[in-house]
Enzyme design. Structure first.
Site, PDB file in Angstrom:
ATOM      1  CG  HIS A  14      -1.911   1.105   1.218  1.00 51.54           C
ATOM      2  ND1 HIS A  14      -3.257   0.885   1.382  1.00 51.54           N
ATOM      3  CD2 HIS A  14      -1.795   2.448   1.047  1.00 51.54           C
ATOM      4  CE1 HIS A  14      -3.911   2.026   1.315  1.00 51.54           C
ATOM      5  NE2 HIS A  14      -3.040   3.004   1.124  1.00 51.54           N
ATOM      6  CG  HIS A  16      -0.832   7.052  -1.055  1.00 47.30           C
ATOM      7  ND1 HIS A  16      -2.037   7.249  -1.693  1.00 47.30           N
ATOM      8  CD2 HIS A  16      -1.099   6.332   0.064  1.00 47.30           C
ATOM      9  CE1 HIS A  16      -3.002   6.682  -0.972  1.00 47.30           C
ATOM     10  NE2 HIS A  16      -2.457   6.121   0.087  1.00 47.30           N
ATOM     11  CE  LYS A 100      -7.855   2.108  -0.744  1.00 51.97           C
ATOM     12  NZ  LYS A 100      -6.822   3.072  -0.431  1.00 51.97           N
ATOM     13  CG  HIS A 137     -10.148   4.523   3.135  1.00 51.80           C
ATOM     14  ND1 HIS A 137      -8.963   5.210   3.260  1.00 51.80           N
ATOM     15  CD2 HIS A 137     -10.922   4.944   4.171  1.00 51.80           C
ATOM     16  CE1 HIS A 137      -9.018   6.012   4.322  1.00 51.80           C
ATOM     17  NE2 HIS A 137     -10.209   5.872   4.882  1.00 51.80           N
ATOM     18  CG  HIS A 175      -5.167   2.281   5.634  1.00 54.45           C
ATOM     19  ND1 HIS A 175      -6.515   2.216   5.842  1.00 54.45           N
ATOM     20  CD2 HIS A 175      -5.007   2.957   4.463  1.00 54.45           C
ATOM     21  CE1 HIS A 175      -7.140   2.829   4.869  1.00 54.45           C
ATOM     22  NE2 HIS A 175      -6.257   3.283   4.013  1.00 54.45           N
ATOM     23  CG  ASP A 248      -1.836   4.807   3.937  1.00 57.77           C
ATOM     24  OD1 ASP A 248      -1.877   5.165   2.744  1.00 57.77           O
ATOM     25  OD2 ASP A 248      -2.641   5.223   4.787  1.00 57.77           O
TER      26      ASP A 248
HETATM   27  O1  DOR Z   1      -3.717   9.421   5.638  1.00 54.84           O
HETATM   28  C1  DOR Z   1      -4.038   9.118   4.496  1.00 54.84           C
HETATM   29  N1  DOR Z   1      -3.450   9.694   3.419  1.00 54.84           N
HETATM   30  N2  DOR Z   1      -5.014   8.238   4.317  1.00 54.84           N
HETATM   31  C2  DOR Z   1      -5.528   7.981   3.108  1.00 54.84           C
HETATM   32  O2  DOR Z   1      -6.428   7.186   3.028  1.00 54.84           O
HETATM   33  C3  DOR Z   1      -5.032   8.697   1.915  1.00 54.84           C
HETATM   34  C4  DOR Z   1      -3.672   9.187   2.114  1.00 54.84           C
HETATM   35  C5  DOR Z   1      -3.237  10.204   1.063  1.00 54.84           C
HETATM   36  O3  DOR Z   1      -3.397   9.924  -0.129  1.00 54.84           O
HETATM   37  O4  DOR Z   1      -2.731  11.258   1.439  1.00 54.84           O
HETATM   38 ZN    ZN Z   2      -3.486   5.001   1.457  1.00 51.01          ZN
END
Ligand code: DOR
Ligand code: ZN
Length: 346
Positions: A14, A16, A100, A137, A175, A248
């Site tokens: 997971h 980003h 997702k 989520h 998460h 995450d």
């Molecule tokens: O804390 C988070 N940041 N939770 C999420 O679900 C998305 C993520 C983000 O993309 O910044």
């Molecule tokens: Zn995330």
């Protein structure tokens, strides 16, 4: 005391990475230690089709440092308009490993998310046929539901009925942050698994709120009370293959976090394996780190385990106050403190 550990190269299920100028730094941070990562699709313009996933993948690949084995595993962002045809095409093109589900309005860039699960029932059926997992989520978005209860209520209202309706669907509850989520996943069928982040293992809401608000601990789902942190540590170190690594890591520019309306997300990628090692060590369970980090996730996704290794060494190192992030700066998790472990460069 264990001072040094060689483990199979881990994967991050997971992650980003964002897009544009910051990709150089975000990709380099994850590509150093991780073999593969499941790439989240919540860009400003979400990744909703196989063509967009392929284009985003090529942007990521351009930034992988030479010699790194890193492979991005792409995902699609489900909307009310994700058709079965989109799913079948994604499977056929081969870059997409999962879809997702963001409840609309739940978190960063979730405005295009699904407004009700029954809008995508036929899409979910095609995902079962295509053997593509649903990444969830798991938070309700109702204004009258307390932010600390949103995960628990999502399980009762949406996840339990969903897995009852579609027992063959592979589901990853992303998460997880509560005892209830850990219990739900542990007692569900083998088709249901969960990722756990480093921040939810190392911290609880006191770290975020006592002695002043610490915006760099703010993420969604939000940190919960310490009994939940303890339950997550127990699940992660239990040896149960349903629980595996997903950082995450979700970087936001410093000014967007230190703000009167700060963004949710912790940037953990730069020290992720050190954070997990610290968490596992805190409950004397380092021997469980390799399976959680390098075996169980690959097994759940039906991927071969990595064949090379990394070496973790117990050694304290200062964490910088900030790191470069395109034209901006990003504050890493635990900034200003120390890492307890390092990954030896190979
Ligand atoms: O804390 C988070 N940041 N939770 C999420 O679900 C998305 C993520 C983000 O993309 O910044
Ligand atoms: Zn995330």
């Amino acid at each position: 005391m264990i001072e040094r550990m060689q483990i199979t190269r881990p994967d991050d299920f997971h992650l980003h990475l964002r897009d544009g100028k910051v990709l150089k730094e975000t990709v380099a941070a994850s590509a150093r230690d991780f073999g593969r990562a499941i790439i989240m699709p919540n860009l400003h313009h979400p990744v909703t089709t196989a063509e967009q996933a392929a284009e985003y993948k090529s942007q990521i690949i351009e930034q992988i440092p030479r010699g790194s084995p890193f492979q991005p595993l792409m995902t699609l962002y489900l909307t009310d308009n994700t058709t079965s045809e989109i799913v079948r095409k994604a499977k056929a093109m081969g870059d997409v490993y999962a879809l997702k589900f963001y409840p609309a309005g739940a978190t960063t860039h979730s405005d295009f998310g699904v407004t009700a699960l029954n809008n995508i029932f036929s899409t979910l059926e095609t995902m079962i046929d295509s053997n593509l997992p649903l990444l969830v989520h798991g938070e309700v978005t109702d204004a009258d539901i307390d932010i600390f209860d949103r995960e628990k209520i999502f399980i009762d209202r949406h996840l339990i009925p969903l897995v009852e309706r579609y027992p063959e669907l592979n589901v990853v509850m992303e998460h997880i942050t509560t005892q209830e989520a850990a219990d739900f996943v542990a007692s569900a069928s083998d088709n249901v698994a969960a990722t756990i982040t480093p921040q939810h293992l190392l911290y609880n809401r006191n770290h975020m709120l006592v002695g002043g608000i610490k915006p760099h601990f703010y993420c969604l789902p939000i940190l919960k009370r310490n009994i939940h942190q303890d339950a997550l540590l127990k699940a992660a170190t239990s040896g149960n293959p349903k629980f595996f690594l997903g950082t995450d890591s979700a970087p936001h520019a410093k000014q967007d976090k230190e703000n009167s309306c700060g963004c949710a997300g912790c940037f953990s990628a730069f020290g992720a394996m050190a954070f997990y090692a610290e968490a596992f060590d805190s409950v004397d369970a380092l021997e469980q780190l390799e399976s959680f980090s390098s075996h169980f996730g690959a097994d759940f996704y039906g991927l071969p385990r990595n064949t090379d290794t990394i070496t973790l060494v117990r050694n304290r190192k200062d964490i910088p106050a900030f790191l470069p992030f395109g034209d901006m700066e990003v504050v890493p998790l635990k900034a200003g403190e120390q890492l307890h472990w390092s990954v030896e460069s190979t």
